[in-house]
Design a protein around this motif. Structure first.
Motif, short mmCIF file in Angstrom:
data_model
loop_
_atom_site.label_atom_id
_atom_site.label_comp_id
_atom_site.label_asym_id
_atom_site.label_seq_id
_atom_site.Cartn_x
_atom_site.Cartn_y
_atom_site.Cartn_z
N ALA A 110 -14.91 -1.26 114.74
CA ALA A 110 -14.80 -2.62 115.28
C ALA A 110 -16.21 -3.19 115.34
CB ALA A 110 -14.16 -2.62 116.67
N ALA A 111 -16.30 -4.47 115.15
CA ALA A 111 -17.58 -5.17 115.24
C ALA A 111 -17.32 -6.50 115.94
CB ALA A 111 -18.17 -5.41 113.84
N TYR B 162 -16.47 -9.98 116.70
CA TYR B 162 -15.82 -11.00 115.88
C TYR B 162 -15.25 -12.04 116.83
CZ TYR B 162 -13.18 -13.01 112.03
OH TYR B 162 -12.69 -13.86 111.07
N PRO C 190 -18.24 1.15 118.05
CA PRO C 190 -17.17 0.15 117.96
C PRO C 190 -16.84 -0.53 119.29
CG PRO C 190 -16.60 2.07 116.65
CD PRO C 190 -17.84 2.43 117.44
N ALA D 31 -17.96 -4.15 120.40
CA ALA D 31 -17.28 -5.37 120.00
C ALA D 31 -16.51 -6.00 121.16
CB ALA D 31 -16.32 -5.08 118.84
N THR E 161 -12.94 -5.65 112.25
CA THR E 161 -14.25 -6.21 111.92
C THR E 161 -14.03 -7.53 111.18
OG1 THR E 161 -14.38 -5.16 109.73
CG2 THR E 161 -15.20 -3.86 111.62
#
Length: 194
Positions: free
Chosen positions: A58-59, A61, A96, A99, A144
């Motif tokens: 996950a990033a 966003y 992750p 995020a 992501t």
């Protein structure tokens, strides 16, 4: 007889669920695509009680973050199970969980290394979104920006039937049995640095 046949067909459809193929990426007339981001946003926005997301990576966003914040504000119990840098053993360069740092009300979970007995080398690699145990999106996409909006990804959305409930039950059992555990703030804070 026709009414009985139509009712039987409708009952069969309700038991099996409706399956939609989602193909994201370059779209052509003979190869239509639907945005993975739109599907995730639709499911998150439609959640009324319970929302579960599972991802490897996950990033940050902003559109996903805003949708999750809105779900939590509506009172939707939101759980995200994800991999960690430690669990990925060198395959992830960023945590992750970052995020979702600062999104109040989200329950972050991970698969601790000590729970991977018999699965050494294993990773939390599933990617899915389940809302209210009624709708499930099983996808190749991580959470992501690239995966949600730019990659070629594929997945299936199942509305109704037993599959969404079974997926939610499976992950709930992993939590109940301690396989998936709450992600402590220390992991996220350490990853964020000073």
């Amino acid at each position: 007889a026709m009414l009985r046949a139509a009712a039987a067909a409708r009952m069969s459809e309700a038991q099996a669920g409706i399956v939609e193929v989602v193909m994201t990426g370059p779209s052509r007339p003979d190869a239509p695509a639907r945005s993975t981001e739109a599907v995730v946003a639709e499911i998150v926005a439609g959640a009324r009680h319970e929302l579960m997301l599972v991802t490897y990576a996950a990033a940050p966003y902003p559109p996903l973050r805003a949708a999750l914040e809105a779900a939590v504000a509506r009172g939707v119990r939101t759980m995200i199970a994800l991999e960690t840098v430690e669990g990925a053993r060198g395959l992830l360069s960023f945590e992750p969980a970052l995020a979702f740092a600062g999104v109040a009300g989200i329950h972050l979970l991970h698969w601790p290394a000590e729970e991977r007995v018999g699965f050494s080398g294993g990773r939390l690699h599933a990617k899915l979104v389940v809302a209210d145990r009624e709708v499930a999106f099983v996808t190749s996409a991580n959470l992501t920006g690239s995966a949600l909006g730019h990659n070629i990804e594929c997945g299936l959305v199942v509305r109704g039937g037993s599959a969404p409930h079974r997926l939610a039950d499976h992950f709930a059992a992993l939590v109940r049995e301690g396989v998936l555990r709450p992600l402590t703030g220390g992991i996220v804070e350490a990853a964020a640095g000073p």
